[in-house]
Design a protein around this motif. Structure first.
Motif, mmCIF file in Angstrom:
data_model
loop_
_atom_site.group_PDB
_atom_site.id
_atom_site.type_symbol
_atom_site.label_atom_id
_atom_site.label_comp_id
_atom_site.label_asym_id
_atom_site.label_seq_id
_atom_site.Cartn_x
_atom_site.Cartn_y
_atom_site.Cartn_z
ATOM 1 N N ASN A 1 -2.838 -3.655 -1.178
ATOM 2 C CA ASN A 1 -3.781 -4.010 -0.115
ATOM 3 C C ASN A 1 -3.937 -2.882 0.895
ATOM 4 N N SER B 1 -1.187 0.542 7.560
ATOM 5 C CA SER B 1 -0.458 -0.647 7.127
ATOM 6 C C SER B 1 0.990 -0.308 6.821
ATOM 7 N N CYS C 1 4.135 -1.363 4.513
ATOM 8 C CA CYS C 1 4.301 -2.012 3.206
ATOM 9 C C CYS C 1 5.779 -2.201 2.881
ATOM 10 N N LYS D 1 2.557 -5.686 -3.596
ATOM 11 C CA LYS D 1 1.304 -6.345 -3.209
ATOM 12 C C LYS D 1 0.787 -5.785 -1.893
ATOM 13 N N GLU D 2 1.671 -5.600 -0.916
ATOM 14 C CA GLU D 2 1.257 -5.027 0.365
ATOM 15 C C GLU D 2 0.774 -3.595 0.191
#
Length: 354
Positions: free
Chosen positions: A197, A187, A189, A193-194
């Motif tokens: 997650n 992921s 980021c 918040k990212e």
């Protein structure tokens, strides 16, 4: 005399389907006048099933994911793969954990069988991105900043983990499972918040994650081929419309461009080759790797990682790099098989008693 070849593919890994595609491509490229091919399929539960000898083209991957055949339990496995079979070489077409990480390579070493690709150490170190980057640092290779975490420490204090990422790397950053390939579980980021997650996502695939600094750079890759005296391919560049080259971009996005040869200066190309070979030797690699780099606007070259069993269909970057360098797909496969036999013969010179 035909070369007796055993293909291992499938695997208990998130990259199971990728391995099936690789096996299909290799079988289609092999000359059945030169090779006698036995397939061993490892299903998603980790069961090993030996199928019938390959006698013609394989139309689809479903034909390779068979359930009928001789199922292998540990005792039968050593008999099937051991010296009584007379296999000239084993070709592990396995991506990810339980195949590319040194586990299968260790078994083949115990059985004293020649096999294509990297050995136990290189495979294990190349699979674990944290260990790999630590070895690259020891070898003096320039790379982006990174930090790593194990699941238990994150469970105990995830706030401390997030603060460490923000203090040492900042945003953007990339969170990755440490022991996985094909961009699974990665992921990008740009905020807290990212990041939260991304940790949850990555820890689904491994007990260890690595977080890397995000930089603005081109993604350039080289193929490395050989044993003690490796050589490099022409460079290739990945241009993805997404923020990064994720699993979908690699295997399902036709808009992702692979540019070969990449437009780089002679100086940058020489630096790429030098760093690729340094990385190859730092991990004690053999057979093949794909070396992945970042090249910034200022032509700073940073190594990202090496992949010890890169995507290996005719449309994957590694074979395409060698095709543009003058080695087509069937020849590339045959060279890898020959390198495996040469390395095995060299190992037989080692004394085991004194």
């Amino acid at each position: 005399m035909k070369t007796k070849l055993c293909l291992l593919y499938g695997g208990k890994s998130a990259e199971h389907e990728v391995s099936l595609q690789t096996a299909k491509a290799v079988i289609q490229a092999l000359d059945l006048e030169k090779f006698e091919i036995d397939p061993i399929f490892i299903n998603a539960e980790g069961n090993w099933i030996k199928g019938p000898q390959i006698v013609g083209p394989v139309e689809n991957v479903k034909a390779l994911a068979f359930s009928d055949g001789q199922e292998m339990v540990p005792n039968a496995l050593s008999t099937s793969l051991g010296e009584n079979t007379g296999y000239d070489v084993i070709f592990p077409l396995l991506h990810g954990p339980n195949g590319e990480d040194g586990t299968v390579q260790g078994m083949l070493e115990l059985l004293n069988l020649p096999y294509v690709g990297n050995g136990v150490l290189a495979s294990a170190a190349g699979m674990d991105k944290v260990i790999m980057k630590n070895l690259f640092a020891q070898a003096g290779l320039d790379q982006v900043k990174y930090v790593s975490f194990i699941r238990s420490s994150w469970d105990h204090n995830n706030e401390e983990a997030y603060r460490k990422v923000e203090a040492e790397l900042g945003y953007p950053c990339f969170v990755k499972p440490a022991n996985l390939g094909s961009s699974v579980g990665i992921s990008k980021c740009t905020n807290r918040k990212e990041l939260e997650n991304a940790f949850i996502e990555a820890f689904q695939f491994d007990r260890k994650v690595i977080v890397e600094e995000g930089i603005i750079a081109r993604e350039i890759e080289l193929g490395v081929l050989g044993n003690d005296n490796p050589e490099c391919s022409l460079p290739g560049e990945i241009v993805a419309k997404k923020d990064f080259y994720d699993y979908k971009a690699k295997y399902g996005d036709e808009e992702t461009a692979l540019i070969i040869p990449a437009e780089v200066s002679t100086h940058v190309y020489e630096e790429l080759k030098s760093m690729a070979i340094t990385a190859f030797k730092a991990l004690d690699c053999s057979g093949l790797v794909r070396a992945d780099f970042f090249v910034t606007r200022e032509n700073r070259v940073l190594i990202n990682e090496v992949n010890t069993m890169p995507g290996f269909t005719p449309f994957s970057m590694f074979p395409l790099l060698w095709k543009h360098t003058g080695v087509d797909y069937p020849e590339l496969i045959e060279r890898l098989i020959q390198l495996a036999i040469e390395r095995h013969e060299d190992k037989q010179k080692i004394k085991h008693s004194f």
